[in-house]
Motif scaffolding. Structure first.
Motif, PDB file in Angstrom:
ATOM      1  N   ALA A   4      -2.715   8.126   7.582  1.00  0.00           N
ATOM      2  CA  ALA A   4      -2.343   8.506   8.948  1.00  0.00           C
ATOM      3  C   ALA A   4      -0.909   9.011   8.999  1.00  0.00           C
ATOM      4  N   ILE A   5      -0.119   8.597   8.039  1.00  0.00           N
ATOM      5  CA  ILE A   5       1.289   8.996   7.997  1.00  0.00           C
ATOM      6  C   ILE A   5       1.425  10.519   7.831  1.00  0.00           C
ATOM      7  N   ASP A   6       0.397  11.143   7.222  1.00  0.00           N
ATOM      8  CA  ASP A   6       0.439  12.584   6.982  1.00  0.00           C
ATOM      9  C   ASP A   6       0.341  13.395   8.270  1.00  0.00           C
ATOM     10  N   LEU A   7      -0.145  12.748   9.337  1.00  0.00           N
ATOM     11  CA  LEU A   7      -0.254  13.438  10.622  1.00  0.00           C
ATOM     12  C   LEU A   7       1.107  13.614  11.297  1.00  0.00           C
ATOM     13  N   LEU A   8       2.062  12.769  10.944  1.00  0.00           N
ATOM     14  CA  LEU A   8       3.311  12.680  11.686  1.00  0.00           C
ATOM     15  C   LEU A   8       4.340  13.711  11.252  1.00  0.00           C
ATOM     16  N   ASP A   9       5.250  14.025  12.150  1.00  0.00           N
ATOM     17  CA  ASP A   9       6.349  14.964  11.910  1.00  0.00           C
ATOM     18  C   ASP A   9       7.198  14.505  10.722  1.00  0.00           C
ATOM     19  N   GLU A  10       7.762  15.483  10.011  1.00  0.00           N
ATOM     20  CA  GLU A  10       8.583  15.179   8.831  1.00  0.00           C
ATOM     21  C   GLU A  10       9.767  14.267   9.184  1.00  0.00           C
ATOM     22  N   LYS A  11      10.321  14.428  10.387  1.00  0.00           N
ATOM     23  CA  LYS A  11      11.452  13.579  10.801  1.00  0.00           C
ATOM     24  C   LYS A  11      11.039  12.113  10.814  1.00  0.00           C
ATOM     25  N   ILE A  12       9.831  11.869  11.327  1.00  0.00           N
ATOM     26  CA  ILE A  12       9.344  10.489  11.413  1.00  0.00           C
ATOM     27  C   ILE A  12       9.054   9.947  10.012  1.00  0.00           C
TER      28      ILE A  12
END
Length: 898
Positions: A4-12
């Motif tokens: 699920a981490i792959d869905l998030l913005d690079e900043k996050i």
């Protein structure tokens, strides 16, 4: 496999690395995708498994590209302390991402409020009540237009009560400004997750992320003995065996008593809702930093406050409910991959079997259902008032369209109209031609009724022995439980009510414990019907193999039951109800749980009272109902009455019976206040119950009072089921001699700490108080000498220093005015009577010396009472017992004197 981490913005992602976040928890992996894709989501997962991040990481992702002014996300928690905790957790993220976050609740300063009004944060953390207040401000309403996300934390704390029903309407009011927004709910385990999701979303679609807690739990039950000193040592042993632990108790009294016992260790502190905010924060910080090894806490620590790592949870006494045990034990471990370990320390036979049942149900994920509040008339009245103030004028149909979107109200326009007509009587709105208009009174009403939590007065408790205040009781507790002769607990001690007068409760230390003694905080956690029934089944089949405990504890339970077998006692269980005589009446052993037994006990007491023309007292527990009865009413009468009940008639009987009771009056007053029919500061005691009944009989206010009593305080359906089972032969009812299980209710009470007072301590208190009482000595011979002193300083040989006479009157300070009367030469009849009384007083002192002075200094003791005390020829402790008896009699009877 993608995360699920792959869905998030690079900043996050980079911030997760910065926080040493190696991987997401299972909860986060499951919850982030539906939230990221904009779906309304209810996430149910154990405490400490990252629910907050599950909700906020995808929301942060969206906020990074969100445009426009005003609040964009609102995070709602049920408690201000959670607001503080969430703010500290989310400030770092917002700071790193360039987002603004603010908190707003009742304690927020005017400066901070103004700052938010002028420059609203992207994320606002608030409470349900503060959200209500925001609709009243024109500028704040404008800031609500850009809300895209609403997160409700600990939603299970709101879904089943009127605060939650009020919030559900507020969310629909918000939709009018913002349009549809994404709804995210975070919850501990509940038995009916779909109902809670429906509460969150109304008729909208939703995703359910339900992470079972049971596979990650390790719960054991141990019998800790029925002596408090042994139990406290057991707790200490458990604390010493772990690096860090939380000790959960069911009442503040128990928390304070255990805290007192363990205080000298220096590494244990107490945490509960009655302590000040600063004291609670200090305890939380000390635990988090490792300065404390354990916190003794009540439900104040159930919710997800971040207090650091907890190795082990100790539950002192049965937790009463599965959901409560899951919530509490879930505080241990702090990650889903870690097993949460908990130990329940049972404190008696009932407590042990109930704890075994609740632990088994927890380990098999059999959580209680959460009942939504539906069609609460006072909530609707409150929200219609708020909407009227918000818009100034709005159509009746528009109000219905807002309210009916909430899962807490059915599509019943007649019901809404009935509420509106009642409101119109109390000048909260005006109705004309399908339009509802605000009134001048409505805004004033709203300022004092932002919350649906009832306003409760505190009633002072006055100890007649020490003549000092020992605490306060909640008004609801006083109404529901307190009567002359009642025994209750506060400050870790047992007290018996001597009188209710002068706006206070006058008490003395008590020694006899009966039944489920009520606790002053209103913290009585009701045992559910299903738990009580399974506990009864365990008594019957004795199949302990299904239940996780140590051999010593199981031996105790088996020996207890075998002891009953040897004495030829029948064992009440899920299929057997027994009626047993005790000194004051009959104990009916019923495994029905608190709410069903409450309904059943009240019906039986009403029918007995009608049949015999006498008052009947009841005390209700999860496994028995105690009836206080005249000697001529026997167990056969109780059983006959029980067998005569028709299940469909139970509610009707209760409606008639409750009409004149104090608890119905109190509920009526609370609901009338929420309708604006009674001012919020109106004095409960000064409102006539007959006037209330006449005023609100057959109105929506009375209907709501009944609805709440029948859903929150008693369970008429389960009571009906108990009666049906008797009629169909599933359950038998037998009269038996008083058994060990019957005595369990008479001689002990869970959550009761043995009183520190003993008979000797009470007498010592009376003696010390009498010696310190102020007294005025007056010579009735020369009438020229007067001395103000204390009883302790009065000499054994009392002589007037001016004339040498021993005719000395001993007066209380408030009797000093009487001296003027005896010094007059010309006296009225009343003044002559005063003189005669003072001469009698002096003659008693002349014949009995300092003991007479001691007796005459006591509250309500005049010459007649003093003579009776002295005539008993008592000395030492017995003398002071006679004084206490006279004082008690005065308190009980003086209000009836002419």
């Amino acid at each position: 496999m993608t995360s699920a981490i792959d869905l998030l913005d690079e900043k996050i992602k980079s911030l997760l690395e910065k926080r040493n976040f190696k991987e997401l928890s299972y909860t986060q992996e499951e919850a982030i995708p539906p939230i990221f894709y904009g779906k309304n989501t209810l996430c149910i997962a154990p405490t400490g498994t990252g629910k907050t991040e599950s909700a906020m990481l995808p929301v942060f992702d969206k906020l990074l590209t969100s445009e426009g002014e005003g609040f964009k996300a609102i995070y709602i928690t049920p408690l201000r302390s959670l607001n503080r905790d969430i703010l500290s957790r989310l400030e770092w993220w917002c700071g790193e991402l360039g987002l603004r976050v603010g908190v707003r609740h009742g304690d927020t300063s005017q400066y901070e409020r103004r700052k938010q009004a002028l420059n609203p944060p992207d994320l606002l953390i608030t409470t349900p009540e503060t959200l209500q207040a925001m609709f009243m401000g024109k500028r704040l309403r404008k800031h609500l237009e850009n809300v895209k996300y609403v997160i409700i934390d600990e939603i299970h704390e709101l879904a089943g009560n009127k605060r939650g029903a009020q919030l559900s309407v507020a969310l629909e009011r918000l939709v009018v400004y913002s349009g549809e927004f994404q709804r995210i709910g975070l919850s501990a385990t509940v038995g009916n997750p779909k109902d809670v999701a429906t509460y969150l979303c109304g008729k909208r679609n939703f995703e359910l992320v339900n992470i079972p807690v049971a596979p990650h739990l390790s719960i054991s039950v141990k019998y800790a003995g029925d002596d408090f000193q042994k139990q406290a040592k057991f707790v200490e042993k458990c604390i010493d065996s772990e690096k860090s632990s939380l000790v959960f108790v069911n009442t503040r009294i128990t928390a304070e008593a255990l805290g007192h016992h363990l205080f000298e260790r220096g590494d244990v502190d107490v945490h509960h809702g009655s302590l000040s905010r600063d004291v609670r924060i200090e305890a939380e910080d000390k635990f988090k930093s490792g300065k404390l090894k354990s916190l003794i806490c009540t439900s104040s620590m159930e919710l997800g406050l971040d207090i650091g790592h907890v190795e082990h949870v100790i539950q002192f006494g049965s937790p009463r409910e599965v959901a409560r045990l899951l919530q509490r034990v879930g505080r241990a471990g702090h990650r889903l991959e870690t097993v949460s370990r908990g130990t329940v320390l049972a404190t008696g036979f009932d407590d042990l079997l109930e704890s075994l049942v609740i632990s088994r149900r927890a380990l098999e994920n059999e959580c209680e259902n959460l009942s939504l509040i539906v069609d609460a008339a006072d909530v609707l009245s409150n929200q219609i008032s708020a909407i009227a103030v918000e818009y100034g004028q709005i159509s009746f149909d528009k109000i219905c369209s807002i309210v009916f979107k909430s899962a807490c109200f059915s599509d019943d326009k007649e019901f809404v109209l009935k509420v509106c007509r009642q409101m119109e009587q109390h000048r909260l709105i005006r109705m004309e031609e399908g339009m509802i208009t605000k009134t001048g009174r409505a805004r004033t009403y709203l300022y004092s009724n932002l919350s649906m939590i009832p306003d409760e007065k505190k009633v002072k408790i006055f100890d007649i022995v020490s003549r000092r205040y020992v605490g306060t009781l909640d008004e609801s507790f006083v109404v529901g439980w307190v009567y002359t002769g009642a025994v209750f607990i506060t400050k870790g001690q047992l007290w018996q009510v001597v009188a209710l007068e002068d706006g206070m409760i006058k008490v003395e230390p008590a020694y006899k414990m009966k039944g489920e003694l009520p606790s002053w905080e209103g913290e009585q956690i009701p045992v559910p019907f299903e738990v009580a029934q399974e506990t009864g089944r365990l008594r019957r089949n004795r199949n302990f193999s299904r239940y996780k405990s140590d051999r010593k504890s199981i031996n105790f339970a088996e020996n207890f039951l075998e002891g009953m077998d040897k004495s030829n006692s029948l064992i009440p269980n899920d299929k057997l109800i027994t009626a047993e005589h005790y000194d004051e009446g009959v104990v009916l052993n019923v495994c029905g749980g608190h709410r069903a037994n409450e309904a059943l006990g009240r019906v039986i007491s009403v029918l007995l009272a009608a049949r015999f023309g006498t008052s009947v007292g009841i005390e209700v527990g999860a496994y028995r109902i105690l009836f206080r009865l005249p000697k001529d009413i026997r167990a056969t009468d109780v059983v006959e009455t029980l067998r005569s009940i028709e299940p469909p008639a139970i509610m009707g009987i209760l409606m008639i019976a409750l009409k004149r009771t104090a608890i119905f009056k109190w509920k009526l007053v609370q609901i009338a206040k929420k309708f604006g029919a009674i001012d919020t500061d109106a004095d409960y005691e000064k409102i006539s119950i007959h006037r209330l009944i006449d005023l609100f009989d057959k109105t929506i206010i009375a209907e709501e009072a009944y609805r709440e009593l029948f859903t929150q305080h008693m369970d008429t359906q389960k009571a009906g089921l108990l009666v049906e089972n008797i009629q169909t032969g599933i359950t038998d009812v037998l009269i038996t001699p008083l058994s060990a299980i019957g005595r369990e209710g008479l001689s002990s009470s869970r959550d009761v700490i043995p009183p520190l007072s003993t008979d000797q301590a009470v007498i010592n208190t009376v003696r010390q108080r009498i010696e310190n009482e102020n007294i005025i000595l007056l010579c009735m011979n020369c009438r020229k000498w007067k001395s103000k002193t204390t009883v302790g300083r009065v000499p054994d040989d009392i002589v007037c220093p001016l004339c040498g006479a021993r005719l000395i009157a001993a007066l209380k300070p408030y009797e000093e005015e009487n001296i003027k009367a005896v010094l007059k030469k010309e006296k009225t009849n009343e003044e002559r009577n005063i003189e005669i009384r003072l001469l009698r007083n002096a003659n008693i002192v002349l014949s009995s010396g300092k003991n007479a002075v001691r007796a005459l200094s006591a509250r309500g003791v005049g010459p007649d009472s003093a003579s009776r005390i002295i005539a008993t020829m008592s000395s030492g402790d017995a003398f002071y017992r006679e004084i206490l008896k006279a004082e008690r009699n005065y308190i009980k009877t003086h209000r009836f004197w002419q």
